[in-house]
Write an enzyme that holds these catalytic residues in place. Sequence first.
Site, PDB file in Angstrom:
ATOM      1  N   ASP A  16      -4.189   0.091   5.583  1.00  0.00           N
ATOM      2  CA  ASP A  16      -5.408  -0.639   5.875  1.00  0.00           C
ATOM      3  C   ASP A  16      -4.967  -2.062   6.251  1.00  0.00           C
ATOM      4  O   ASP A  16      -3.825  -2.456   5.995  1.00  0.00           O
ATOM      5  CB  ASP A  16      -6.299  -0.643   4.625  1.00  0.00           C
ATOM      6  CG  ASP A  16      -7.491  -1.549   4.778  1.00  0.00           C
ATOM      7  OD1 ASP A  16      -8.221  -1.398   5.764  1.00  0.00           O
ATOM      8  OD2 ASP A  16      -7.680  -2.420   3.910  1.00  0.00           O
ATOM      9  N   ASP A  18      -7.302  -5.476   6.249  1.00  0.00           N
ATOM     10  CA  ASP A  18      -7.882  -6.539   5.429  1.00  0.00           C
ATOM     11  C   ASP A  18      -7.725  -6.244   3.941  1.00  0.00           C
ATOM     12  O   ASP A  18      -8.162  -5.201   3.457  1.00  0.00           O
ATOM     13  CB  ASP A  18      -9.363  -6.716   5.768  1.00  0.00           C
ATOM     14  CG  ASP A  18      -9.572  -7.149   7.205  1.00  0.00           C
ATOM     15  OD1 ASP A  18      -9.183  -8.277   7.542  1.00  0.00           O
ATOM     16  OD2 ASP A  18     -10.111  -6.353   7.999  1.00  0.00           O
TER      17      ASP A  18
END
Length: 219
Positions: A16, A18
């Site tokens: 991922d 953020d």
Amino acid sequence: MTSLPTPRAYQAFLFDMDGTLITSTLAAERVWTRWAERHGLDVAALLSVMHGVRAVDTIRNQNLPDIDLAAEVAWVERGEIEDVDGVAPIPGAIDFVKRLPPDRWAVVTSASVPLARARLKAAGVTPPAVMITAEDVERGKPDPAGYLKAAATLGFDIADCLVFEDAEAGIKAGEAAGADVVVVTAAWTHPLQTDHPALADYADVELEVGTDGTLAFKV
């Protein structure tokens, strides 16, 4: 939450963005706070559910009457692209991904391409060759489509990939895809309970790249 297990070798790492490779929480929450206030929504409630989720899904889930969904998404995205103040790499992340073979890692993010590139640039992280964004899937996290597409694009079985996540929606996406999951906690502002191994950051991680290209690490 459990400590990291004895290292096993994986074919690829799927990150991922953020909260996992970069910290953008404060910037994102500034924009979403303004958006919630524009619509008279409970700011705290919105901020507790928007992390790791596509903007279009977050906005749609508010069930606001008579809104132009595309226009609202564009408003949020423009604000997020313009506000990168405080966006920075998770400690050790830049060096960690630089040591990964280019064909062995990918980013799977709920951000759009322009937003992902703006934030990675602000944090000093070079985008990988494979980056699955909001535009690449019909259903965003917690649906597993993004992680499954990343594994397939790299040419590996998802069961042989390790997912790095920080938010509940992304953790559920990794689980649903059938991958092992490690939870990165460095950027947490909304702690959650998880049974997955936890990684504070990448500062003390020892990466092991096998002669066959397989990946493992230990702390």
